[in-house]
Structure formats: C-alpha cells, structure tokens
Design a protein around this motif. Structure first.
Motif, short mmCIF file in Angstrom:
data_model
loop_
_atom_site.label_atom_id
_atom_site.label_comp_id
_atom_site.label_asym_id
_atom_site.label_seq_id
_atom_site.Cartn_x
_atom_site.Cartn_y
_atom_site.Cartn_z
N GLU A 126 0.46 -1.37 -0.09
CA GLU A 126 -0.38 -0.29 -0.23
C GLU A 126 0.81 1.28 0.17
O GLU A 126 2.19 1.24 0.17
CB GLU A 126 -0.45 0.05 1.62
N ASP A 127 -0.11 2.85 0.35
CA ASP A 127 0.75 3.58 0.48
C ASP A 127 2.30 3.66 -0.69
O ASP A 127 3.15 4.30 -0.48
CB ASP A 127 1.18 4.63 1.87
N LEU A 128 1.82 3.83 -2.15
CA LEU A 128 3.02 4.11 -3.28
C LEU A 128 3.46 5.46 -3.01
O LEU A 128 2.91 6.42 -2.90
CB LEU A 128 2.09 4.03 -4.71
N ARG A 129 4.70 5.35 -3.23
CA ARG A 129 5.54 6.70 -2.95
C ARG A 129 6.27 7.01 -3.68
O ARG A 129 6.99 5.40 -3.87
CB ARG A 129 5.89 6.68 -1.75
N VAL A 130 7.04 7.99 -4.60
CA VAL A 130 7.80 8.12 -6.09
C VAL A 130 8.76 8.99 -5.86
O VAL A 130 8.26 9.97 -5.74
CB VAL A 130 6.62 7.63 -7.08
N PHE A 131 9.51 8.63 -6.43
CA PHE A 131 10.40 9.62 -6.15
C PHE A 131 11.14 9.80 -8.33
O PHE A 131 11.80 8.61 -8.48
CB PHE A 131 12.44 9.36 -5.51
N GLY A 132 11.38 10.81 -8.79
CA GLY A 132 11.82 10.97 -9.61
C GLY A 132 13.29 12.18 -10.22
O GLY A 132 13.05 12.93 -9.62
N SER A 133 14.49 11.27 -10.06
CA SER A 133 15.52 12.39 -10.57
C SER A 133 15.34 13.53 -11.70
O SER A 133 16.42 14.91 -11.19
CB SER A 133 16.65 11.66 -11.16
N ASP A 134 14.48 13.66 -12.59
CA ASP A 134 14.50 14.85 -13.36
C ASP A 134 13.31 14.71 -13.46
O ASP A 134 12.55 13.33 -14.38
CB ASP A 134 15.51 14.85 -14.00
N SER A 135 12.18 15.79 -13.39
CA SER A 135 10.81 16.21 -14.14
C SER A 135 10.95 16.43 -15.55
O SER A 135 10.07 15.51 -16.03
CB SER A 135 9.86 16.78 -13.49
#
Length: 178
Positions: free
Chosen positions: A65-74
C-alpha cells in the motif's frame, strides 16, 4: 527509450529481486500492481527504474500500500511515454531541501574533500516526488539527491549505492548480469 526496472522486495528471509517489465502499463497504478505481484506478502517493495542512463525513478510500497515515488528529473515526463507514466503526475519539486545532512563522498574522494561542495541537486535537473522515501532505510533525502547530482553518476550507479545501504545490492546486481 531503453530502461532497466528492478524490483527489490523484502520478506522475512531477506531481500529478493526480480526484473520487472513495464511494457504495456497503462498508468502508475498498473505499475504498482506489477510491483505488488512480485511478492504479494512483502512488507517492503521497491522498484528502481533506470531510463537511458539518464533518469532514475524509485517507487516504494509498504505492505503493498501507500505508493511513494521519486524521480531524479521531471524532464523524463517530457522525454517518453514511460517517463510520463512514471513521473508525469508528480508536482512536488524536491530542490529546496536544506544541507543539514551528511555530505556524500565524491567518487574517489572523502566527504571532506573540496569536491563535496557541489549543490544538493544538479542545477539542470528538477527532481520530483518524495526524495525522503528511503530515509527510514538509511538513505536520507539529501543523500539521495546528492547521489543523483554527483557528476559522472549514472542511474545504475545510484541504484547500486542505494541498494548497498539497503542490503540488497547483490540481488539487484545479479539481474544486470542476466
């Protein structure tokens, strides 16, 4: 665009890793579902997506559950359909973090070297999402941003360093050798 997607899941006996296909995924929820399917009983599931040796996306699910996302560059969202799928909806820029965390040693140096005075993030990049998603596992937001911004670091290098801290580097690196 070429990509490598490695799912690292933690279960009672430790970490396992599996390569994940994102081909045909319609949205971020479907990617999360594919990550859940790697090991439905995992207490922690991580997905490292490296795109064209330029971009890194990290996804996290706790107990599915509770998806969290990080991206190095938009910019990834503008580069490809996969990028739009993974980071297109992320609006939160993470460039404004303070420098209270420990510096990360540059390749071949120590954290006290002059080279460690680099900015927290690449001035050309616009990291988005939840940079703090691995803080409770030993990789603070500032450290993650520093790794992504370090000159010469490819997304695979960042994944390797993060996985070494987490204790799943061997499992993820085995996927690269296949």
């Amino acid at each position: 665009m070429s990509y490598f997607a490695a799912a690292a899941v933690r279960v009672e006996g430790g970490w396992t890793a599996d390569e994940l296909s994102l081909r045909g995924a319609a949205d971020l929820d479907e990617v999360a579902e594919r990550l859940r399917d790697v090991e439905p009983d995992a207490d922690l599931s991580l997905l490292f997506v490296e795109v064209d040796d330029t971009y890194l996306v990290i996804m996290r699910l706790d107990d599915g559950e509770d998806l969290r996302v990080f991206g190095s560059d938009s910019a990834l969202a503008e580069e490809s359909r996969l990028g739009a799928l993974l980071v297109g909806d992320l609006k939160t820029s993470v460039t404004g973090l303070d420098d209270t965390d420990e510096p990360v040693a540059p390749a071949g140096g120590s954290a006290g070297d002059e080279e460690s005075d680099q900015p927290a993030v690449d001035p050309e990049a616009d990291p988005v999402g939840d940079a703090d998603l691995l803080a409770d596992l030993g990789v603070s937001a500032q450290r993650l941003l520093n790794l992504c911004a370090r000159e010469g670091m490819l997304p695979g290098d960042v994944t390797t360093e993060v996985c070494q801290v987490l204790g799943c580097a061997d499992e993820v690196e085995e996927l690269r050798e296949v």
